[in-house]
Every structure is written in C-alpha cells, then in structure tokens.
Design an enzyme around this catalytic site. Structure first.
Site, mmCIF file in Angstrom:
data_model
loop_
_atom_site.group_PDB
_atom_site.id
_atom_site.type_symbol
_atom_site.label_atom_id
_atom_site.label_comp_id
_atom_site.label_asym_id
_atom_site.label_seq_id
_atom_site.Cartn_x
_atom_site.Cartn_y
_atom_site.Cartn_z
ATOM 1 N N LYS A 154 -7.265 -26.645 -9.524
ATOM 2 C CA LYS A 154 -5.858 -26.941 -9.781
ATOM 3 C C LYS A 154 -5.210 -25.716 -10.402
ATOM 4 C CE LYS A 154 -2.685 -29.944 -12.241
ATOM 5 N NZ LYS A 154 -2.494 -31.240 -12.906
ATOM 6 N N ARG A 161 7.090 -33.398 -13.031
ATOM 7 C CA ARG A 161 7.315 -33.476 -14.483
ATOM 8 C C ARG A 161 8.652 -34.145 -14.782
ATOM 9 N NH1 ARG A 161 4.837 -27.420 -15.790
ATOM 10 N NH2 ARG A 161 2.743 -27.886 -15.000
ATOM 11 N N LYS A 166 0.941 -24.064 -18.532
ATOM 12 C CA LYS A 166 -0.405 -24.619 -18.644
ATOM 13 C C LYS A 166 -1.462 -23.585 -18.248
ATOM 14 C CE LYS A 166 1.170 -29.401 -18.075
ATOM 15 N NZ LYS A 166 0.908 -30.720 -17.461
ATOM 16 N N GLU A 207 -15.222 -23.245 -10.018
ATOM 17 C CA GLU A 207 -14.761 -24.499 -10.631
ATOM 18 C C GLU A 207 -15.258 -25.707 -9.824
ATOM 19 O OE1 GLU A 207 -13.192 -25.539 -13.207
ATOM 20 O OE2 GLU A 207 -12.025 -23.919 -14.061
ATOM 21 N N LYS A 237 -5.197 -28.081 -5.291
ATOM 22 C CA LYS A 237 -3.815 -28.432 -5.585
ATOM 23 C C LYS A 237 -3.087 -27.208 -6.095
ATOM 24 C CE LYS A 237 -1.283 -31.325 -8.748
ATOM 25 N NZ LYS A 237 -1.345 -32.102 -9.955
ATOM 26 N N SER A 242 4.697 -32.259 -5.594
ATOM 27 C CA SER A 242 6.111 -32.636 -5.658
ATOM 28 C C SER A 242 7.053 -31.516 -5.206
ATOM 29 C CB SER A 242 6.463 -33.071 -7.075
ATOM 30 O OG SER A 242 6.162 -32.045 -8.013
HETATM 31 C C1 PBG Z 1 -0.707 -33.740 -14.763
HETATM 32 C C2 PBG Z 1 -0.453 -33.722 -13.300
HETATM 33 C C3 PBG Z 1 0.494 -32.924 -12.680
HETATM 34 C C4 PBG Z 1 0.487 -33.266 -11.346
HETATM 35 C C5 PBG Z 1 -0.479 -34.251 -11.164
HETATM 36 N N1 PBG Z 1 -1.061 -34.524 -12.388
HETATM 37 C C6 PBG Z 1 1.441 -31.943 -13.256
HETATM 38 C C7 PBG Z 1 0.941 -30.895 -14.126
HETATM 39 O O1 PBG Z 1 -0.229 -30.520 -14.106
HETATM 40 O O2 PBG Z 1 1.769 -30.406 -14.891
HETATM 41 C C8 PBG Z 1 1.394 -32.645 -10.332
HETATM 42 C C9 PBG Z 1 1.668 -33.417 -9.102
HETATM 43 C C10 PBG Z 1 2.852 -32.965 -8.335
HETATM 44 O O3 PBG Z 1 3.544 -31.982 -8.658
HETATM 45 O O4 PBG Z 1 3.139 -33.627 -7.348
HETATM 46 N N2 PBG Z 1 -1.982 -33.745 -15.222
#
Ligand code: PBG
Length: 329
Positions: A196, A206, A223, A239, A254, A280
């Site tokens: 990720k 968010r 992050k 990972e 992701k 998203s």
């Molecule tokens: C948080 C999480 C995120 C997403 C899934 N779980 C956002 C982040 O890591 O800030 C993102 C999913 C998306 O953007 O569709 N643990």
C-alpha cells in the site's frame, strides 16, 4: 510475398475478437467497498465521489440484496465514526456494539452468503486521522498492532469472513493471525493490504470517512512513515512476501492504475491470490472527466478494469463494481 501472418485476421469481427480475448471481467472479480454511517434512512452522496454513497444500516440491507442479485458476492466494509467517539487509542474500534460490528451482522442477516470483509485500521477512529496510536511525535508500531489484532478479533466475532488490515504497521498480519488462531477463528481469512503506497489518490476516501490526517505533535499530515514510497518496487515484493509468511491469505496492491507494474511483479512472485484496489481518486478522475464530456465514462471504466485484471489482479476492489456488472450483463 506479403507475410503469411496477418494479425488483423483475429480482429475482423466482435465474434472472433471475443473468441480470442485473454481477459474477461465478470461479477466474480469484484469486491464492493461500502461506506456506512449511523442514523436511519441516510443515503448521502460523497461530494468527491459522484454516484457513491454513505448508507445507514437500514438502507445497507437493500443495497447488499441488490449487489447479490447482480452477482456481486463480496463487500468490504468501512465505517464513518462519529467525531465524539474518536480518540488516540482506537477504543471504539473494539466496541462489540460499534457501528462496524453491527454492520457486519446487518449484512450477514440480509444476505447470509455474502462474503463480508472488513477494514482493519485505526484512522476512522483516530482523532488525528492516523492509522496508528501517536506518542512523542511518533506513530507507535507495536501498540498499534496490539489494538489491530483485537479489532480483527472483534470483527471475526461479529461474523466477518475476512479482515482486511489497511494500516501498514510492521508485523500486524502475524499479530492478527496469532490472535485469531488462539481464539479459535481458524476460518477467518486475512486480506492484507501488502503493498500500500503513500498515494495522493486516497483524497476522496478521506472525505467519505472524514478521516484525513491532521497536524498533531509535529507528525506531518501524510502517512509516509508507514505507507510505501511510490518510487519503490522491490520493497513491494518484500512487504508482500513477509505478509504471506505471517499468514495473509490474499495480498493486495493499492492503488491500481499507477501501480500495474507492481501488480505484475507480485503476481509473478507469489502463489496466493492477488487483489488490487482501484481507489477513490481513480474513481473520481473518471467521473470528473466524464462529467465534463472529455472521456467516455463506460469505455474508460471497462478499459481500466480490464487493464488491472490483465496486469495480474485475481480480484478488484472497485467503486465501479455495480456499474461495470450492469454494463456487462
Ligand atoms: C485507511 C484506508 C484508506 C483507504 C482504504 N483504507 C486511506 C488511507 O490510507 O489514508 C483508501 C481507499 C480509497 O482511496 O479508495 N486505512
């Protein structure tokens, strides 16, 4: 003589093209993310995700029945946590009566065969919007994984089929697997967000959960100390292999489109199913360009989903799942 091989022969009609097509999208490919809120009769559109909604539990029943009727057989649950329940410890995340725990039961009651996956991460529960507990200007790794494993257990107890840790703390898969085994949840699976990235494509998500990181204790509003650097490729393999060693049943890359090289690398490196999250921001870009009339929405959507699968995805978490299957069948 002109070459004996003319590649265009296999493209002359849709009949021959469909016969030789290498990648087919079907309802079996999808995991449907669902956003859940408290309240009754709530169906709120997410501003930066046109056509995507937050649902209250009473309305989620109807939604999952519709998904099932379309052949969509797995959902990934996310909850929007009321502001007054957020803290720095993730206390609400392990509340057996919490929104997530009730959501799991609601979906299972509505459609018992629906595969229920749950997001395991602290950010929706964190007053700081981080995926970990904060102290002395740091995100605490091991304190966080201890809570995450309790959270996963509480989802398993509520009836989740799979837990999906999306936090990127080190060792969390081991902690979660160990606790689930100790407590007898041998059949509860783990879909790990293994590779990720610290991506700018999560913005609309968010917004959906009101979970953007805030400036706190000199910790930056990103992050990058736990999610991966988009510049890195070998690290993604490292990972992912570690998560498999620690007990992940399914691994995930992701975001999707910008990371298809990683998807292929991982598909070639592992022998467990590989998931991809089309996130998203990827959804929002297609919606925005289509709204302006600059792109053909349906064609671009199907092209991207096909590309993700062609790259090596065995399954795709996508906000387009419903629209895509309606178009295909
Ligand atoms: C948080 C999480 C995120 C997403 C899934 N779980 C956002 C982040 O890591 O800030 C993102 C999913 C998306 O953007 O569709 N643990």
């Amino acid at each position: 003589m002109y070459p004996l091989r003319r590649n265009r022969r296999l493209r002359t009609s849709e009949s021959i093209r469909s016969l030789v097509r290498e990648t087919i999208i079907s309802p079996n490919d999808f995991i449907v993310p669902l956003f859940i809120v408290e309240g009754r009769n709530v169906k709120e559109e997410i501003a930066s995700m046109p056509g995507y909604y937050r649902y209250s539990l009473d309305l989620i029943e109807k939604e999952v029945k519709e998904l099932w009727s379309l052949g969509l057989k797995s959902v990934l649950l996310f909850v929007k946590v009321p502001e007054n329940l957020k803290d720095n410890a993730g206390k609400e995340a392990i509340n057996p009566e919490g929104l997530m725990q009730r959501a799991i039961q609601t979906v299972k009651n509505a459609v018992p065969e629906m595969l229920v996956m749950t997001d395991v991460a602290l950010d929706p529960y964190s007053q700081y919007g981080h995926d970990g507990i904060i102290a002395d200007g740091k995100i605490l790794n091991d304190d966080t994984t201890a809570v995450l494993s309790e959270m996963a257990l509480s989802h398993a107890k509520a009836g989740a089929d799979f837990v999906a840790p999306s936090d990127m703390m080190d060792g969390r898969i081991f902690e979660i697997r160990s606790l689930l085994e100790d407590e007898g949840f041998h059949d509860t699976g783990i879909l790990s967000y293994s590779a990720k990235y610290a991506s700018a494509f999560y913005g609309p998500f968010r917004d959906a959960l009101d979970s953007a990181p805030v400036e706190a204790q000199n910790i930056p509003r990103d992050k990058k100390t736990y999610q991966m650097d988009p510049a890195n490729r070998e690290e993604a393999i490292r990972e992912t292999l570690m998560d498999i060693d620690e007990g992940a049943d399914i691994v995930m890359v992701k975001p999707g489109l910008c990371y298809l090289d990683i998807v292929r690398d991982i598909k070639d490196a592992v022998n467990v199913p590989v998931a991809v999250y089309q996130v998203s921001g990827e959804y929002a870009m297609i919606k925005a360009a289509a709204e302006k009339g600059w792109l053909d929405h349906d064609a671009v959507m199907l092209e991207q989903l096909t590309a993700i699968k062609r790259a090596g995805a065995d399954m795709i978490a996508s906000y387009f799942a419903k629209e895509a299957v309606k178009l295909i069948f």
